[in-house]
Design an enzyme around this catalytic site. Structure first.
Site, PDB file in Angstrom:
ATOM      1  N   ARG A  61      35.783  47.294  34.368  1.00 24.85           N
ATOM      2  CA  ARG A  61      35.318  45.976  34.508  1.00 24.85           C
ATOM      3  C   ARG A  61      36.462  45.006  33.724  1.00 24.85           C
ATOM      4  O   ARG A  61      36.657  43.742  34.109  1.00 24.85           O
ATOM      5  CB  ARG A  61      34.036  45.655  33.699  1.00 24.85           C
ATOM      6  CG  ARG A  61      33.238  44.399  34.020  1.00 24.85           C
ATOM      7  CD  ARG A  61      31.692  44.567  33.772  1.00 24.85           C
ATOM      8  NE  ARG A  61      31.101  43.402  33.761  1.00 24.85           N
ATOM      9  CZ  ARG A  61      30.708  42.596  32.861  1.00 24.85           C
ATOM     10  NH1 ARG A  61      30.610  43.079  31.639  1.00 24.85           N
ATOM     11  NH2 ARG A  61      30.150  41.491  32.941  1.00 24.85           N
ATOM     12  N   HIS A  65      38.069  41.557  35.459  1.00 28.85           N
ATOM     13  CA  HIS A  65      37.953  40.348  34.861  1.00 28.85           C
ATOM     14  C   HIS A  65      39.188  39.789  34.390  1.00 28.85           C
ATOM     15  O   HIS A  65      39.317  38.647  34.476  1.00 28.85           O
ATOM     16  CB  HIS A  65      36.954  40.210  33.692  1.00 28.85           C
ATOM     17  CG  HIS A  65      35.386  40.552  34.415  1.00 28.85           C
ATOM     18  ND1 HIS A  65      34.475  39.880  33.750  1.00 28.85           N
ATOM     19  CD2 HIS A  65      34.974  41.242  35.083  1.00 28.85           C
ATOM     20  CE1 HIS A  65      33.276  40.157  34.430  1.00 28.85           C
ATOM     21  NE2 HIS A  65      33.611  41.067  35.491  1.00 28.85           N
ATOM     22  N   ASP A  66      40.032  40.646  34.066  1.00 31.35           N
ATOM     23  CA  ASP A  66      41.509  40.123  33.455  1.00 31.35           C
ATOM     24  C   ASP A  66      42.184  39.498  34.677  1.00 31.35           C
ATOM     25  O   ASP A  66      42.920  38.377  34.544  1.00 31.35           O
ATOM     26  CB  ASP A  66      42.375  41.056  32.858  1.00 31.35           C
ATOM     27  CG  ASP A  66      43.515  40.633  32.124  1.00 31.35           C
ATOM     28  OD1 ASP A  66      43.645  39.625  31.795  1.00 31.35           O
ATOM     29  OD2 ASP A  66      44.386  41.239  32.343  1.00 31.35           O
ATOM     30  N   VAL A  69      41.074  36.091  36.519  1.00 29.38           N
ATOM     31  CA  VAL A  69      41.352  34.916  36.037  1.00 29.38           C
ATOM     32  C   VAL A  69      42.698  34.908  35.340  1.00 29.38           C
ATOM     33  O   VAL A  69      43.120  35.465  34.400  1.00 29.38           O
ATOM     34  CB  VAL A  69      40.416  34.884  34.710  1.00 29.38           C
ATOM     35  CG1 VAL A  69      40.567  33.448  33.943  1.00 29.38           C
ATOM     36  CG2 VAL A  69      38.860  34.856  35.186  1.00 29.38           C
ATOM     37  N   ASP A  73      47.287  39.333  33.201  1.00 29.44           N
ATOM     38  CA  ASP A  73      48.345  38.668  31.966  1.00 29.44           C
ATOM     39  C   ASP A  73      47.633  39.206  30.886  1.00 29.44           C
ATOM     40  O   ASP A  73      48.179  38.666  29.777  1.00 29.44           O
ATOM     41  CB  ASP A  73      48.562  37.440  32.117  1.00 29.44           C
ATOM     42  CG  ASP A  73      47.534  36.461  32.049  1.00 29.44           C
ATOM     43  OD1 ASP A  73      46.080  37.157  32.185  1.00 29.44           O
ATOM     44  OD2 ASP A  73      47.589  35.339  31.815  1.00 29.44           O
ATOM     45  N   SER A  75      44.909  38.162  29.393  1.00 31.52           N
ATOM     46  CA  SER A  75      44.334  36.993  28.769  1.00 31.52           C
ATOM     47  C   SER A  75      42.996  37.330  28.457  1.00 31.52           C
ATOM     48  O   SER A  75      42.448  36.580  27.378  1.00 31.52           O
ATOM     49  CB  SER A  75      44.447  35.673  29.566  1.00 31.52           C
ATOM     50  OG  SER A  75      43.858  36.100  30.782  1.00 31.52           O
ATOM     51  N   GLU A  87      38.424  33.505  27.127  1.00 33.05           N
ATOM     52  CA  GLU A  87      37.800  34.136  28.219  1.00 33.05           C
ATOM     53  C   GLU A  87      36.425  35.188  27.849  1.00 33.05           C
ATOM     54  O   GLU A  87      35.587  35.164  28.107  1.00 33.05           O
ATOM     55  CB  GLU A  87      38.722  34.682  28.988  1.00 33.05           C
ATOM     56  CG  GLU A  87      39.562  33.940  29.735  1.00 33.05           C
ATOM     57  CD  GLU A  87      40.695  34.941  30.715  1.00 33.05           C
ATOM     58  OE1 GLU A  87      40.437  35.960  31.113  1.00 33.05           O
ATOM     59  OE2 GLU A  87      41.832  34.208  30.812  1.00 33.05           O
ATOM     60  N   ASN A  93      31.596  37.335  30.590  1.00 34.11           N
ATOM     61  CA  ASN A  93      32.125  38.134  29.751  1.00 34.11           C
ATOM     62  C   ASN A  93      31.675  38.515  28.416  1.00 34.11           C
ATOM     63  O   ASN A  93      32.230  39.454  27.616  1.00 34.11           O
ATOM     64  CB  ASN A  93      34.071  37.760  29.714  1.00 34.11           C
ATOM     65  CG  ASN A  93      34.486  37.621  30.576  1.00 34.11           C
ATOM     66  OD1 ASN A  93      34.211  38.395  31.553  1.00 34.11           O
ATOM     67  ND2 ASN A  93      35.588  36.891  30.533  1.00 34.11           N
ATOM     68  N   PRO A 160      33.907  36.323  40.577  1.00 31.13           N
ATOM     69  CA  PRO A 160      32.795  36.461  41.565  1.00 31.13           C
ATOM     70  C   PRO A 160      31.573  36.759  40.789  1.00 31.13           C
ATOM     71  O   PRO A 160      31.324  37.638  39.917  1.00 31.13           O
ATOM     72  CB  PRO A 160      33.232  37.755  42.516  1.00 31.13           C
ATOM     73  CG  PRO A 160      34.062  38.323  41.660  1.00 31.13           C
ATOM     74  CD  PRO A 160      34.754  37.363  40.622  1.00 31.13           C
ATOM     75  N   HIS A 190      31.555  49.604  41.217  1.00 29.54           N
ATOM     76  CA  HIS A 190      29.904  49.558  40.629  1.00 29.54           C
ATOM     77  C   HIS A 190      29.113  50.913  40.614  1.00 29.54           C
ATOM     78  O   HIS A 190      28.159  50.954  40.145  1.00 29.54           O
ATOM     79  CB  HIS A 190      28.923  48.525  41.777  1.00 29.54           C
ATOM     80  CG  HIS A 190      29.638  47.186  41.372  1.00 29.54           C
ATOM     81  ND1 HIS A 190      29.153  46.173  42.398  1.00 29.54           N
ATOM     82  CD2 HIS A 190      30.314  46.625  40.635  1.00 29.54           C
ATOM     83  CE1 HIS A 190      29.191  44.949  42.088  1.00 29.54           C
ATOM     84  NE2 HIS A 190      30.476  45.127  41.104  1.00 29.54           N
ATOM     85  N   THR A 245      24.207  57.897  39.685  1.00 34.26           N
ATOM     86  CA  THR A 245      25.232  59.052  38.942  1.00 34.26           C
ATOM     87  C   THR A 245      26.374  57.800  37.962  1.00 34.26           C
ATOM     88  O   THR A 245      27.603  57.975  38.182  1.00 34.26           O
ATOM     89  CB  THR A 245      26.152  59.641  39.730  1.00 34.26           C
ATOM     90  OG1 THR A 245      26.886  58.990  40.648  1.00 34.26           O
ATOM     91  CG2 THR A 245      25.346  60.640  40.682  1.00 34.26           C
ATOM     92  N   THR A 246      25.607  57.446  37.008  1.00 30.03           N
ATOM     93  CA  THR A 246      26.345  56.128  36.343  1.00 30.03           C
ATOM     94  C   THR A 246      27.475  56.475  35.586  1.00 30.03           C
ATOM     95  O   THR A 246      28.298  55.681  35.279  1.00 30.03           O
ATOM     96  CB  THR A 246      25.279  55.767  35.423  1.00 30.03           C
ATOM     97  OG1 THR A 246      25.918  54.239  34.757  1.00 30.03           O
ATOM     98  CG2 THR A 246      24.612  56.429  34.203  1.00 30.03           C
TER      99      THR A 246
END
Length: 319
Positions: A61, A65-66, A69, A73, A75, A87, A93, A160, A190, A245-246
């Site tokens: 994740r 997420h990097d 946005v 890089d 960030s 961020e 986040n 998103p 997911h 099956t997390t």
């Protein structure tokens, strides 16, 4: 101990050209300058996973997420300062974690090869290892990203949302050069992790004027969600696992989605478009096809252009 990866998909990837700047990424970028970089990252990630089963989902994740946005890089790693909220402190986040894994990797690699390996590359490689060590595919990560100096919490609104419909998802991914095929494949991420109630409460409380609960949810699944996330829930960390099956990277996510057990509105949205619905069905039927598509889309996503210009010595702070 977590099982060894059951499937390895090796994708040879010589280089990728950034969309806004012509910067070549290469799968052998550190072969001469830091040949033990990848082995070091894998070792740290593996050890962290043994101590904390949530690490794989967190690292995957974090990479997503990097990249969504400002491009890939690093960030997302920067700490907030007195004059800037970064961020990692933006609303989407707040639940990001396992930053310590990146810190440990960075320290070890700096001891080996000072000032060579970027934080952005470490995040990309750690995400790949998290997937592979959880039983998923592996791939040759293109490397050579540089670290950015700007990180703003306000820009996390570009990520998103789990409440997005198909039109919103398609636009969001297209803005980053990602297709509907990439959307479906990357959504398979997911299969790892846990979600707090806030990300899916729109489906189980006051869904619309006619239904309190989203009628597309399978009845017993909806009941289980209501049980852990009742109206006016006061349990701080209440929520549900992303699939059955997390801690195993597999295609269970698609199987559950086909049976009305997708957690987010954005998951259910994949069944509202003929092309994406066919792909969901395909990946539900063939884990190998999913693994192949996921690896390919991860390479594409991890090559989203960033504006980084340096290799940070500490991933949390600019020089």
């Amino acid at each position: 101990m977590m099982a060894a990866p059951r499937c390895f998909i090796v994708l040879l990837f010589a280089f990728v050209l950034f969309s806004t700047e012509v910067k070549a990424l290469s799968s052998n970028y550190y072969d001469q300058t830091c040949p033990n970089a990848e082995a070091t990252i894998t070792k740290v990630v593996k050890k962290a996973m043994l101590n904390d089963k949530t690490v794989p989902a967190a690292l995957l994740r974090m990479h997503f997420h990097d990249c969504f946005v400002r491009g890939c890089d690093g960030s997302v790693l920067l700490n907030s300062t007195r004059n800037n909220k970064a961020e990692k402190d933006g609303p989407p986040n707040i639940s990001l974690h396992a930053f310590y894994v990146i810190d440990v990797v960075k320290k070890q690699i700096e001891d080996l090869c000072p000032g060579v390996v970027s934080c952005a590359d470490i995040v990309a490689l750690a995400a790949r290892d998290a997937v592979a060590l959880s039983g998923g595919p592996t791939w040759a990560v293109p490397k050579g990203r540089k670290d950015g100096r700007i990180s703003k919490a306000t820009e996390t609104r570009q990520l998103p949302s789990p409440t997005f419909n198909m039109s919103q998802l398609q636009q969001n991914f297209a803005q980053r050069g990602l297709s509907l095929d990439d959307l479906v494949a990357l959504s398979g991420g997911h299969t790892l992790g846990f979600s707090h109630c806030s990300s899916f409460q729109n489906r189980i409380h006051k869904f619309d004027k006619s239904h309190n609960v989203d009628p597309s949810l399978q009845a017993s699944f909806a009941a289980s969600l209501l049980n852990v996330c009742p109206a006016h829930n006061k349990v701080r960390n209440a929520g549900a696992t992303m699939d059955s099956t997390t801690t195993l990277f597999d295609n269970a996510y698609y199987k559950l989605l086909m049976n009305g057990k997708g957690l987010f509105s954005s998951d259910e949205a994949l069944l509202t478009n003929s092309r994406t619905k066919r792909l969901v069905s395909k990946y539900a039927s063939s884990q190998d096809e999913f693994f192949k598509a996921f690896a390919s889309s991860m390479i594409k996503m991890s090559s989203i252009s960033g504006n980084g210009q340096e290799v940070r010595l500490d991933c949390r702070f600019v020089r």
